[in-house]
Scaffold this motif. Structure first.
Motif, PDB file in Angstrom:
ATOM      1  N   ASP A   1       0.634  -1.414   0.716  1.00  0.00           N
ATOM      2  CA  ASP A   1       0.078  -0.148  -0.267  1.00  0.00           C
ATOM      3  C   ASP A   1       0.900   1.470   0.181  1.00  0.00           C
ATOM      4  O   ASP A   1       0.359   2.642   0.804  1.00  0.00           O
ATOM      5  N   LYS A   2       1.983   1.178  -0.243  1.00  0.00           N
ATOM      6  CA  LYS A   2       2.832   2.121  -1.000  1.00  0.00           C
ATOM      7  C   LYS A   2       3.959   2.050  -1.447  1.00  0.00           C
ATOM      8  O   LYS A   2       4.044   1.297  -2.072  1.00  0.00           O
ATOM      9  N   VAL A   3       4.842   3.968  -1.614  1.00  0.00           N
ATOM     10  CA  VAL A   3       5.410   3.128  -2.536  1.00  0.00           C
ATOM     11  C   VAL A   3       7.101   3.669  -2.885  1.00  0.00           C
ATOM     12  O   VAL A   3       6.824   4.571  -1.247  1.00  0.00           O
ATOM     13  N   GLU A   4       7.908   2.983  -1.925  1.00  0.00           N
ATOM     14  CA  GLU A   4       8.890   2.686  -2.056  1.00  0.00           C
ATOM     15  C   GLU A   4       9.702   3.023  -2.153  1.00  0.00           C
ATOM     16  O   GLU A   4       9.801   2.545  -4.082  1.00  0.00           O
ATOM     17  N   VAL A   5      10.447   4.216  -1.379  1.00  0.00           N
ATOM     18  CA  VAL A   5      11.730   5.012  -2.197  1.00  0.00           C
ATOM     19  C   VAL A   5      12.839   4.352  -1.099  1.00  0.00           C
ATOM     20  O   VAL A   5      12.813   4.647  -0.057  1.00  0.00           O
ATOM     21  N   THR A   6      13.476   3.845  -1.763  1.00  0.00           N
ATOM     22  CA  THR A   6      14.613   2.981  -1.102  1.00  0.00           C
ATOM     23  C   THR A   6      15.791   3.455  -1.248  1.00  0.00           C
ATOM     24  O   THR A   6      16.743   4.189  -2.653  1.00  0.00           O
ATOM     25  N   GLU A   7      16.806   4.009  -0.455  1.00  0.00           N
ATOM     26  CA  GLU A   7      18.142   4.522  -0.532  1.00  0.00           C
ATOM     27  C   GLU A   7      19.456   3.046  -0.196  1.00  0.00           C
ATOM     28  O   GLU A   7      19.208   2.415   0.907  1.00  0.00           O
TER      29      GLU A   7
ATOM     30  N   THR B   1      22.369   4.940  -4.527  1.00  0.00           N
ATOM     31  CA  THR B   1      21.494   5.733  -5.336  1.00  0.00           C
ATOM     32  C   THR B   1      19.856   4.536  -4.427  1.00  0.00           C
ATOM     33  O   THR B   1      20.225   4.520  -3.432  1.00  0.00           O
ATOM     34  N   ILE B   2      19.714   4.883  -5.021  1.00  0.00           N
ATOM     35  CA  ILE B   2      18.047   5.468  -4.908  1.00  0.00           C
ATOM     36  C   ILE B   2      16.807   5.002  -6.024  1.00  0.00           C
ATOM     37  O   ILE B   2      17.396   4.332  -6.961  1.00  0.00           O
ATOM     38  N   VAL B   3      15.636   3.688  -6.077  1.00  0.00           N
ATOM     39  CA  VAL B   3      15.647   2.817  -6.115  1.00  0.00           C
ATOM     40  C   VAL B   3      14.324   2.673  -5.757  1.00  0.00           C
ATOM     41  O   VAL B   3      13.755   3.272  -4.767  1.00  0.00           O
ATOM     42  N   VAL B   4      13.336   3.368  -6.723  1.00  0.00           N
ATOM     43  CA  VAL B   4      12.158   3.764  -6.018  1.00  0.00           C
ATOM     44  C   VAL B   4      11.073   2.527  -6.657  1.00  0.00           C
ATOM     45  O   VAL B   4      10.728   2.445  -7.697  1.00  0.00           O
ATOM     46  N   ASN B   5       9.935   2.308  -5.998  1.00  0.00           N
ATOM     47  CA  ASN B   5       9.275   0.897  -5.899  1.00  0.00           C
ATOM     48  C   ASN B   5       9.749   0.000  -6.272  1.00  0.00           C
ATOM     49  O   ASN B   5       9.111  -1.017  -7.086  1.00  0.00           O
TER      50      ASN B   5
END
Length: 222
Positions: A44-50, A187-191
């Motif tokens: 239920d969330k958009v994950e923004v991962t560093e 690095t950023i990974v989006v969802n």
């Protein structure tokens, strides 16, 4: 020199700035699609991962900017962190273990900023002194002692750090990083679908703008 190159790679020193409006960011240039997409933990969330390491000087410099990005995320998005472990010479495997242990004990968020200071601000967990790798290197006992001021008993920390659960999380983190084709930190990974860093974006301001654009895109009704 290494630190300057690392910072330049994430757009934290002078770098070419890409000027683009929402919708003008180009896949394959400013950000990259991850195929196949990686699973996320929160449907239920958009994950923004560093993808980061406490032992990474560029990650230390980027930490305030990452915090600003986190504060700008909409209510349907969440910031998560995956520690990398590929630089054994500067204790990245130790700090990967430390992050997951602190997370399991509920103290990772409280200590996050101070961990960078303890390593890169002349604190007790320094790995590089005067441009040279410090010897002896910090140990898990040193890390456990650091986390005591956040409410974690040293004995509990070291016991948890060597547990099967933490070893499993470390293997999963390594797998995530490999599958996402992350080659540098931060690095950023989006969802689980898109990857970007300062070199692709051109500047931190662009990293932030692209992440928010991708979060908006991922939030749109499918």
């Amino acid at each position: 020199m290494f630190q300057r190159l690392a910072l330049a790679a994430f757009g934290l020193v002078a770098a070419s700035v890409v000027s683009a409006q929402d919708g003008q960011w180009k896949e394959g240039t400013h950000y990259f699609k991850i195929e196949p997409p990686l699973p996320t933990a929160q449907a239920d969330k958009v994950e923004v991962t560093e993808v980061f390491s406490y032992g990474c000087p560029a990650c230390s410099s980027a930490a305030p900017k990452v915090a600003q990005l986190k504060a700008k995320l909409p209510a349907n998005a969440v910031m998560t962190y995956v520690p990398a472990a590929w630089n054994a010479a500067e204790q990245w495997p130790l700090f990967q273990r430390a992050y997951f242990t602190a997370q399991a004990l509920g103290v990772a968020d409280k200590a996050h900023d101070d961990m960078f200071k303890a390593i890169w601000g002349g604190g007790p967990l320094a790995v590089v002194v005067n441009g040279k790798v410090k010897t002896p290197a910090p140990t898990i006992d040193d890390v456990a002692a650091f986390y005591e001021k956040y409410g974690s008993k040293a004995a509990d920390f070291t016991a948890t750090a060597s547990s099967f659960a933490i070893n499993t999380k470390m293997k999963r983190a390594d797998g995530f990083i490999k599958s996402a084709q992350v080659e540098s930190t931060p690095t950023i990974v989006v969802n689980g679908k898109y990857r970007l860093d300062g070199r692709s974006a051109g500047s931190w301001e662009n990293v932030e703008a692209i992440v928010l654009y991708l979060v908006k895109q991922e939030s749109a009704p499918k």
